[in-house]
Motif scaffolding. Structure first.
Motif, PDB file in Angstrom:
ATOM      1  N   ALA A 124       0.840  -1.190   0.000  1.00  0.00           N
ATOM      2  CA  ALA A 124       0.000   0.000   0.000  1.00  0.00           C
ATOM      3  C   ALA A 124       0.877   1.241   0.000  1.00  0.00           C
ATOM      4  CB  ALA A 124      -0.915   0.012   1.215  1.00  0.00           C
ATOM      5  N   GLU A 125       0.416   2.272  -0.665  1.00  0.00           N
ATOM      6  CA  GLU A 125       1.082   3.570  -0.642  1.00  0.00           C
ATOM      7  C   GLU A 125       0.059   4.632  -0.233  1.00  0.00           C
ATOM      8  OE1 GLU A 125       3.369   4.807  -3.952  1.00  0.00           O
ATOM      9  OE2 GLU A 125       4.814   3.154  -3.765  1.00  0.00           O
ATOM     10  N   LEU A 126       0.494   5.494   0.655  1.00  0.00           N
ATOM     11  CA  LEU A 126      -0.375   6.541   1.200  1.00  0.00           C
ATOM     12  C   LEU A 126       0.352   7.874   1.076  1.00  0.00           C
ATOM     13  CD1 LEU A 126      -2.928   7.366   2.866  1.00  0.00           C
ATOM     14  CD2 LEU A 126      -1.594   6.837   4.916  1.00  0.00           C
ATOM     15  N   THR A 127      -0.313   8.839   0.472  1.00  0.00           N
ATOM     16  CA  THR A 127       0.283  10.163   0.309  1.00  0.00           C
ATOM     17  C   THR A 127      -0.609  11.208   0.973  1.00  0.00           C
ATOM     18  OG1 THR A 127       1.300   9.559  -1.796  1.00  0.00           O
ATOM     19  CG2 THR A 127       1.097  11.899  -1.318  1.00  0.00           C
ATOM     20  N   LEU A 139      -4.712   6.899  -1.357  1.00  0.00           N
ATOM     21  CA  LEU A 139      -4.418   5.581  -0.801  1.00  0.00           C
ATOM     22  C   LEU A 139      -4.515   4.576  -1.933  1.00  0.00           C
ATOM     23  CD1 LEU A 139      -3.952   3.571   1.533  1.00  0.00           C
ATOM     24  CD2 LEU A 139      -6.434   3.600   1.930  1.00  0.00           C
ATOM     25  N   ALA A 140      -3.409   3.893  -2.201  1.00  0.00           N
ATOM     26  CA  ALA A 140      -3.359   2.910  -3.287  1.00  0.00           C
ATOM     27  C   ALA A 140      -2.905   1.567  -2.738  1.00  0.00           C
ATOM     28  CB  ALA A 140      -2.406   3.376  -4.384  1.00  0.00           C
ATOM     29  N   VAL A 141      -3.513   0.489  -3.250  1.00  0.00           N
ATOM     30  CA  VAL A 141      -3.121  -0.851  -2.850  1.00  0.00           C
ATOM     31  C   VAL A 141      -2.827  -1.661  -4.098  1.00  0.00           C
ATOM     32  CG1 VAL A 141      -5.539  -1.638  -2.729  1.00  0.00           C
ATOM     33  CG2 VAL A 141      -3.754  -2.888  -1.490  1.00  0.00           C
ATOM     34  N   THR A 142      -1.714  -2.392  -4.089  1.00  0.00           N
ATOM     35  CA  THR A 142      -1.305  -3.241  -5.199  1.00  0.00           C
ATOM     36  C   THR A 142      -1.203  -4.678  -4.703  1.00  0.00           C
ATOM     37  OG1 THR A 142      -0.036  -1.446  -6.231  1.00  0.00           O
ATOM     38  CG2 THR A 142       0.471  -3.695  -6.928  1.00  0.00           C
ATOM     39  N   HIS A 143      -1.922  -5.574  -5.352  1.00  0.00           N
ATOM     40  CA  HIS A 143      -1.894  -6.987  -4.959  1.00  0.00           C
ATOM     41  C   HIS A 143      -0.630  -7.642  -5.478  1.00  0.00           C
ATOM     42  CE1 HIS A 143      -3.301 -10.885  -3.763  1.00  0.00           C
ATOM     43  NE2 HIS A 143      -3.365 -11.335  -5.006  1.00  0.00           N
TER      44      HIS A 143
END
Length: 297
Positions: A124-127, A139-143
């Motif tokens: 996950a990346e949170l900016t 908020l991005a999530v990559t499987h």
């Protein structure tokens, strides 16, 4: 004492605790009279995200029933993760330490690698970024797992509840819930009812912990006596409102991507979950913009 990082653009200030679920500790407008809290401020050194200002929801929002769920012919158990709450809630992102990827005066980028809750295996990346009079959050999530998995994301802000606070957030319908706060029946919002926030309305006197659907992604929170307003713009099409009752000093307005317990519906994707194959991503965007209104005091 957990390390905090501060973003400041001269108009707004955000304090973040990466090790405490990437939580926002406080979000303030910087005025000539001093800082004005735009979210419920957390105490210095607080380690409970539920006593801070905001935290991310990943890889799902709210509760999942039956101690887990079936997915593509396999049962995935999930343990309860909050004292006093019998169901697993809000995923694991809010209970883990996030890594600092980049920091500037008005922008902070954090990341989290998690694989401890199958079938969720993700990065996950949170900016957090201050832009003029607003806080922009991505908020991005990559499987990363071999088997596709259903993901959901959201934000969980806490706001000060005052007697005059007003919420404007038009929605098509709302889910009624049972004693475990799990959804039972969807119903259409009737114009003028207590939960009709289309044109601005007070919060209900009694407990509310319900998910609203058919949201445009636009909302406004107003505190007239404080002379403060906060507009919310989000890519989410659903939101949750939570407050115990009129005596509570807080309420939550949570932009989320999916329905509560969507993992148990016959069509999880129809209720907002996104099935990600390895390498695929899902994002939520939200902006909180501060403005002043004529105050009564």
């Amino acid at each position: 004492m957990h390390e905090t990082l501060t973003l400041d653009n001269g108009r707004l200030r955000v304090v973040v605790a990466p090790a405490v679920g990437a939580s926002v500790v406080r979000f303030d407008a910087l005025t000539p009279a001093g800082p004005v809290a735009l979210m419920r401020p957390g105490g210095a050194g607080e380690s409970d995200p539920n006593r801070l200002a905001m935290y991310p929801l990943v890889p799902w929002s709210n509760r999942i029933a039956e101690e887990g769920f079936e997915w593509r012919g396999r049962h995935y158990p999930l343990a309860a993760n909050l004292p006093g709450e019998p169901l697993p809630i809000h995923g694991d992102g809010w209970q883990r330490a996030w890594q600092i990827e980049a920091q500037h005066e008005s922008e902070l980028r954090l990341s989290l690698r998690s694989w401890q809750q199958p079938p969720f295996d993700y990065r996950a990346e949170l900016t957090y970024r201050l832009v003029d009079d607003g806080l922009a959050v991505t908020l991005a999530v990559t499987h990363l797992g071999d088997t596709p998995a259903p993901y959901g994301v959201g934000l969980h802000p806490w706001f000060p509840r005052t007697a005059d606070v007003c919420l404007e957030a038009a929605a098509e319908g709302v889910w009624e819930v049972d004693a475990q706060q799990l959804p039972t029946t969807w119903r259409r919002i009737s114009p003028g009812e207590a939960w009709d926030f289309a044109h601005g309305n007070a919060l209900p006197e009694r407990k509310i912990d319900n998910l609203f659907t058919g949201w445009s992604g636009q909302a406004t929170l107003c505190w007239p006596r404080r002379g403060v307003a906060l507009s919310v713009t989000s890519s989410a099409s659903r939101y949750l409102v939570f407050s115990p009752d009129a005596q509570a000093d807080f309420f939550c307005f949570e932009p989320v991507s999916h329905c509560v317990d969507a993992h148990h519906y016959d069509d999880p994707s129809g209720h907002g979950l996104v099935v990600l194959a390895s390498g695929e991503s899902h994002e939520l965007h939200c902006r909180f913009r501060y403005s002043t209104i004529p105050g009564l005091l």
